[in-house]
Write a protein that holds these residues in place. Structure first.
Motif, PDB file in Angstrom:
ATOM      1  N   ARG A  42       0.813  -1.217  -0.043  1.00 37.47           N
ATOM      2  CA  ARG A  42      -0.180   0.049  -0.045  1.00 37.47           C
ATOM      3  C   ARG A  42       0.851   1.372   0.132  1.00 37.47           C
ATOM      4  NH1 ARG A  42      -3.330  -0.982   5.268  1.00 37.47           N
ATOM      5  NH2 ARG A  42      -1.214  -1.915   5.697  1.00 37.47           N
ATOM      6  N   VAL A  72      -5.798   8.077  -6.443  1.00 38.70           N
ATOM      7  CA  VAL A  72      -4.490   8.157  -5.803  1.00 38.70           C
ATOM      8  C   VAL A  72      -4.717   8.797  -4.591  1.00 38.70           C
ATOM      9  CG1 VAL A  72      -2.108   9.172  -5.925  1.00 38.70           C
ATOM     10  CG2 VAL A  72      -2.921   8.228  -7.899  1.00 38.70           C
ATOM     11  N   LYS A 130       9.293   7.206  -6.457  1.00 41.17           N
ATOM     12  CA  LYS A 130       9.566   8.496  -5.250  1.00 41.17           C
ATOM     13  C   LYS A 130      10.787   8.823  -5.721  1.00 41.17           C
ATOM     14  CE  LYS A 130       5.474   6.602  -2.854  1.00 41.17           C
ATOM     15  NZ  LYS A 130       4.673   6.875  -1.511  1.00 41.17           N
TER      16      LYS A 130
HETATM   17  N1  GTP Z   1       6.783  11.974  -3.681  1.00 43.73           N
HETATM   18  C1  GTP Z   1       6.115  11.150  -4.310  1.00 43.73           C
HETATM   19  N2  GTP Z   1       5.101  10.666  -3.938  1.00 43.73           N
HETATM   20  C2  GTP Z   1       4.321   9.731  -4.857  1.00 43.73           C
HETATM   21  C3  GTP Z   1       4.978   9.319  -5.890  1.00 43.73           C
HETATM   22  N3  GTP Z   1       3.901   8.452  -6.368  1.00 43.73           N
HETATM   23  C4  GTP Z   1       3.031   8.381  -5.419  1.00 43.73           C
HETATM   24  N4  GTP Z   1       3.386   9.194  -4.442  1.00 43.73           N
HETATM   25  C5  GTP Z   1       2.356   9.508  -3.278  1.00 43.73           C
HETATM   26  O1  GTP Z   1       2.055   8.414  -2.426  1.00 43.73           O
HETATM   27  C6  GTP Z   1       0.894   8.214  -1.916  1.00 43.73           C
HETATM   28  C7  GTP Z   1       0.297   6.826  -2.718  1.00 43.73           C
HETATM   29  O2  GTP Z   1       0.014   6.721  -3.830  1.00 43.73           O
HETATM   30  P1  GTP Z   1      -0.986   5.776  -4.574  1.00 43.73           P
HETATM   31  O3  GTP Z   1      -0.840   5.730  -6.109  1.00 43.73           O
HETATM   32  O4  GTP Z   1      -2.250   5.644  -4.045  1.00 43.73           O
HETATM   33  O5  GTP Z   1      -0.371   4.224  -3.881  1.00 43.73           O
HETATM   34  P2  GTP Z   1      -0.792   2.849  -4.146  1.00 43.73           P
HETATM   35  O6  GTP Z   1       0.377   2.038  -4.043  1.00 43.73           O
HETATM   36  O7  GTP Z   1      -1.899   2.879  -5.111  1.00 43.73           O
HETATM   37  O8  GTP Z   1      -1.799   2.622  -2.849  1.00 43.73           O
HETATM   38  P3  GTP Z   1      -2.914   1.836  -2.333  1.00 43.73           P
HETATM   39  O9  GTP Z   1      -4.105   1.709  -3.385  1.00 43.73           O
HETATM   40  O10 GTP Z   1      -3.513   2.438  -1.189  1.00 43.73           O
HETATM   41  O11 GTP Z   1      -2.471   0.434  -2.360  1.00 43.73           O
HETATM   42  C8  GTP Z   1      -0.012   9.344  -2.583  1.00 43.73           C
HETATM   43  O12 GTP Z   1       0.077   9.964  -1.521  1.00 43.73           O
HETATM   44  C9  GTP Z   1       0.860   9.721  -3.775  1.00 43.73           C
HETATM   45  O13 GTP Z   1       0.680  11.230  -4.009  1.00 43.73           O
HETATM   46  C10 GTP Z   1       6.130   9.721  -6.309  1.00 43.73           C
HETATM   47  O14 GTP Z   1       6.391   9.702  -7.222  1.00 43.73           O
HETATM   48  N5  GTP Z   1       6.630  10.902  -5.450  1.00 43.73           N
END
Ligand code: GTP
Ligand code: MG
Length: 400
Positions: A20, A39, A128
């Motif tokens: 997650r 997201v 990230k």
């Molecule tokens: N700084 C930064 N934050 C990121 C990046 N990619 C995603 N985030 C942040 O990380 C958090 C989770 O991103 P999601 O894309 O929802 O992650 P996920 O893996 O789909 O999460 P779940 O659906 O909960 O399993 C969010 O607050 C995003 O804005 C990135 O490349 N850089």
């Protein structure tokens, strides 16, 4: 699915896995250039696998699958993890998204082992990058991106395409059974069950495959077969019929012309024809009280009519003269544990991709449970299996 689109079952399935908040949904959005997935910083935002069919350049028609985090918690969380793992069974290319600021965790290592066990080409994507001090080195199966700042997203697409291309199938519906210039006759009944104004997918795909093989497809209704064969002058390479009218087609096709059915061709294309033929022989040792699993790939029974739920159980009871117990599954549900069953009868899987169909067959084989499919079963019950596998001598031998 629009009629002019590549069917989902023929598209490369690209799945995004990870913990997650690793950024799975964000990376998908960056790669597809669309806001497909929600997201948020809330852990566990994606609660169900999300499927999206699209053109992903430079690869082509794909299905992109977003999955719930594999570290979800609680009862619901466990269900979600299960769903993510189920997605693995249809995944052609796997991407493991890791929060690069945290690094790989035990859950990630477990997933990688699963990819390897299943022979799924995969890439580990550290996300990230924008939060890192410079770009850390990484291994061959790995790369760094930032979904937020769109860093290395173009390279990521290139690498997905590379992995997807390795998945190019070397399996054909009929092309490998013919030479360029051959003509093949297709027998297509147009009855009440036929969809309005069009052909069904397996028929369309067969015609397309013949054209790709530079042959000619002559399509007739069952009462036009004899006349067509007479007019052709020389015998066709192969006659392919709908199983429903096999008897009629067999009567009208000269003995020295090879005859098969769409179901046989698709059993070979989608699954494992030899296994299905071996599996069907289990019918002859069935006993009172045996339990049989009927598996269907689609949830809408329109195309399959009531074949799986009504007709096959009735025919099996008639053929074996036994009291039988039936369980039914449909869609993406398929039990891991097949031990309660004497045998599995599965649909042709026109809505499933090859990987998922193969997975189901392998499940049964691994557990020593005979598995066959509708087409093979019906052909066997009607005594026409032998003739319909004639084009495949090594399969025909299994029936001796
Ligand atoms: N700084 C930064 N934050 C990121 C990046 N990619 C995603 N985030 C942040 O990380 C958090 C989770 O991103 P999601 O894309 O929802 O992650 P996920 O893996 O789909 O999460 P779940 O659906 O909960 O399993 C969010 O607050 C995003 O804005 C990135 O490349 N850089
Ligand atoms: Mg998500």
């Amino acid at each position: 699915m629009g009629m002019n689109q590549t069917p989902a079952s023929e598209r490369v399935h690209i799945s995004f896995f990870g913990k997650r908040n690793a950024g799975k949904s964000s990376v998908i959005n960056a790669v597809t250039g669309q806001d497909l997935a929600i997201v948020s910083q809330v852990k566990g935002t994606t609660t169900d696998p999300v499927y999206k069919t699209m053109e992903l350049l430079p690869l082509g028609p794909v299905v992109v699958i977003d999955t719930p985090g594999i570290d979800d918690e609680g009862e619901l969380g466990k269900l979600r993890i299960r769903k993510s793992y189920q997605v693995l069974n249809k995944t052609d290319v796997a991407l493991l998204i890791v929060d690069g600021t945290i690094g790989r965790q035990p859950e990630d290592e477990m997933l990688i082992r699963r990819f390897q066990d299943k022979g799924i080409p995969y890439l580990v994507v550290y996300n990230k990058l924008d939060q890192m001090d410079g770009e850390p080195a990484c291994g061959e199966n790995e790369m760094w991106v930032s979904a937020k700042d769109k860093l290395h997203i173009w390279e990521l697409k290139e690498r997905i395409a590379e992995l997807g291309k390795q998945e190019e199938p070397d399996r054909y519906i009929v092309r490998d059974l013919m030479e360029p210039g051959d003509f093949l006759v297709l027998v297509v009944p147009i009855d009440k069950a036929a969809p309005k104004g069009r052909l069904i997918l397996p028929q369309q795909q067969t015609i397309r495959d013949i054209l790709d093989g530079n042959g000619s497809a002559i399509v007739v209704k069952e009462d036009g077969l004899r006349e067509a064969l007479d007019k052709l002058g020389s015998p066709p390479r192969l006659v392919i019929t709908d199983s429903q009218v096999f008897d009629r087609a067999a009567k009208d096709t000269p003995k020295d012309v090879l005859l098969t059915s769409f179901s046989i061709l698709f059993a070979r294309y989608k699954g494992d024809l030899a296994e299905a033929v071996r599996g069907v022989k289990a019918l002859d040792s069935i006993q009172n009280g045996d339990k049989i699993l009927i598996g269907e790939g689609c949830t809408h029974h329109r195309q399959c009519d009531d074949i799986g739920t009504v007709k096959i159980p009735r025919w099996l009871r008639e053929y074996t003269g036994c009291e039988l117990d039936f369980d039914f599954t449909s869609g993406t549900e398929f039990p891991d544990d097949l031990s309660p069953y004497r045998m599995v009868v599965h649909c042709g899987g026109c809505m499933l991709n090859a990987r998922e169909m193969k997975y189901r067959v392998q499940c049964a084989v691994d557990q020593g449970i005979p598995i066959t499919n509708y087409g093979i079963l019906i052909a066997y019950l009607r005594g026409i299996l032998k003739r319909s596998v004639e084009p495949f001598p090594e399969i025909a031998r299994l029936l001796d």
